[in-house]
Each structure stands twice: as structure tokens, then as C-alpha cells.
Enzyme design. Structure first.
Site, PDB file in Angstrom:
ATOM      1  N   ASP A   1      -0.807   7.635   9.379  1.00  0.00           N
ATOM      2  CA  ASP A   1      -2.335   6.868  10.666  1.00  0.00           C
ATOM      3  C   ASP A   1      -0.916   6.078  10.685  1.00  0.00           C
ATOM      4  O   ASP A   1      -1.068   5.027  11.949  1.00  0.00           O
ATOM      5  CB  ASP A   1      -2.674   6.181   9.091  1.00  0.00           C
TER       6      ASP A   1
ATOM      7  N   HIS B   1       1.258   4.661   7.122  1.00  0.00           N
ATOM      8  CA  HIS B   1       2.061   4.845   6.058  1.00  0.00           C
ATOM      9  C   HIS B   1       2.469   6.647   6.049  1.00  0.00           C
ATOM     10  O   HIS B   1       1.477   6.719   6.834  1.00  0.00           O
ATOM     11  CB  HIS B   1       0.220   5.020   4.948  1.00  0.00           C
TER      12      HIS B   1
ATOM     13  N   SER C   1       0.861  -1.001   0.071  1.00  0.00           N
ATOM     14  CA  SER C   1      -0.294  -0.667   0.197  1.00  0.00           C
ATOM     15  C   SER C   1       0.389   1.392  -0.002  1.00  0.00           C
ATOM     16  O   SER C   1       0.423   1.978  -0.930  1.00  0.00           O
ATOM     17  CB  SER C   1      -0.779  -0.350   1.515  1.00  0.00           C
TER      18      SER C   1
END
Length: 207
Positions: free
Chosen positions: A184, A187, A12
Site C-alpha cells: 500500500d 506496509h 503495524s
């Protein structure tokens, strides 16, 4: 014109490499290599090194022509303590070695990137359901996977970006809190992507 290609391959953190909300490594890399290289972004949220192998096979089969260099950026998911993403360290290293050899066999120069740091004060609150299941990420396991990756890349004679150390060194040099390098807890924020981009460019320049 067909330009050579640079492959951004990972989970991600790579998938979000063009997030317009802040500075990102994908858009910065595309800017630097305008009319020189086409950046091919292949980031897959939640993926691990285990799941990356068939994906890279497909990438090489469909988009591999012209790719001259690429990143391999997994580990933040693999190193989770439990759950479906868990990949034990020995398998993680075997998978990464296989990804390296797949790139080399396709005449792609690999750059391996290690996991950065996790701010559990933030991540554990946002992911309470996962934490309650024991799906825990920690800087201790990130460090374990990072150190093992570093040795693997030495053995394989490929470049390694030690983001964990880069985050710590940059924060110290700029008198910043490395926790600001995430949005967060895991990330990357714009500042985190800046650290990654700077290290990536240094690595490319010396490849």
C-alpha cells in the site's frame, strides 16, 4: 517443554508479520526455529516509540521470562511530519535508547530495525485525508531517522537492520522495483518481508 523466546516487537509492520496472504517474517522465523525458539509476536498498529515504552514494560513483566532476543522496529509512524503519531527525532532516539536498555536489563539481546521506504505515489492516494491534514511521510524523513538510528546503535553496540538500504540493494541486484516491496506504499508485501527476513537471519547468525 519451555523453549527460549524470540520477541517481534514493533508497529503495524510487525503486527502483520503472520499475514497468510503472502510470505511474512513471522511465519518464516517460526518455521526456522521450530522446536528451538518460540516466536512471540507483539506488533501494534499505529504505535510509535513513545507509546512502545509502557507496552514493553508490560511485555517484560508478563512474558519476559525466557525471551532471549528481540526486535525494536519503530520509526515509520514517529517520522510523520505532523499529527498525533509525530515523535521528533531527538525524542525518538531517546525512546529507542530506553527500549534498548530495557531489553538489555531484562537479558534480552536487542536488534533495532529502521524504517524502509515509502511509495508516496500509492500511499498518498490511499491516505488522502491524512495528507490533507499534513500527516505526511516521506523518504527524506525516513532517511533522517534511519541514519540517526544507525549511529545510535553503533554507540549502544547493538545490531541494526538498515531496511532502507537493503530494499535499494536488493532491488538493484534483482533488477526489481523496490516499490513492489510494499502493498500500500508503506506496509510490506511478501517480497518486502523476504528482504526483512533475510537481513534478520544474517543479523541473528552474527549476534
Amino acid at each position: 517443554m519451555n523453549y527460549p523466546k524470540f520477541l517481534l516487537f514493533g508497529d503495524s509492520i510487525t503486527e502483520f508479520a503472520y499475514d497468510p496472504e503472502h510470505f511474512t517474517v513471522g511465519s518464516a522465523l517460526s518455521n526456522v526455529y521450530t522446536r528451538k525458539l518460540d516466536v512471540v509476536q507483539r506488533g501494534y498498529s499505529g504505535f510509535t516509540s513513545r507509546w512502545a515504552i509502557p507496552v514493553l514494560e508490560n511485555i517484560i513483566a508478563s512474558d519476559g521470562e525466557g525471551i532471549v532476543m528481540g526486535t525494536i522496529f519503530f520509526g515509520s509512524n514517529d517520522s510523520v511530519a505532523a499529527g498525533p503519531q509525530r515523535v521528533p527525532l531527538p525524542e525518538f532516539l531517546d525512546n529507542t535508547k530506553r527500549l534498548i536498555h530495557m531489553m538489555k536489563d531484562a537479558n534480552i539481546k536487542p536488534i533495532v530495525v529502521g524504517p524502509g521506504l515509502i511509495n508516496r505515489d500509492l500511499w498518498d492516494v490511499l491516505k488522502k485525508d491524512d495528507i490533507d491534514k499534513g500527516w505526511i511521510r516521506s523518504n527524506e524523513t525516513f532517511r533522517e531517522y534511519n541514519d540517526a538510528l544507525m549511529q545510535l546503535t553503533k554507540d549502544e553496540n547493538v545490531p541494526y537492520i538498515n531496511l532502507r538500504q537493503s530494499f535499494l540493494d536488493t532491488a538493484e541486484a534483482k533488477n526489481e522495483d523496490w516499490k513492489t516491496y510494499t502493498v500500500d506504499g508503506l506496509h510490506f508485501s511478501g517480497a518486502g518481508y523476504r528482504v526483512y527476513f533475510d537481513q534478520l537471519m544474517k543479523t541473528i547468525d552474527h549476534y
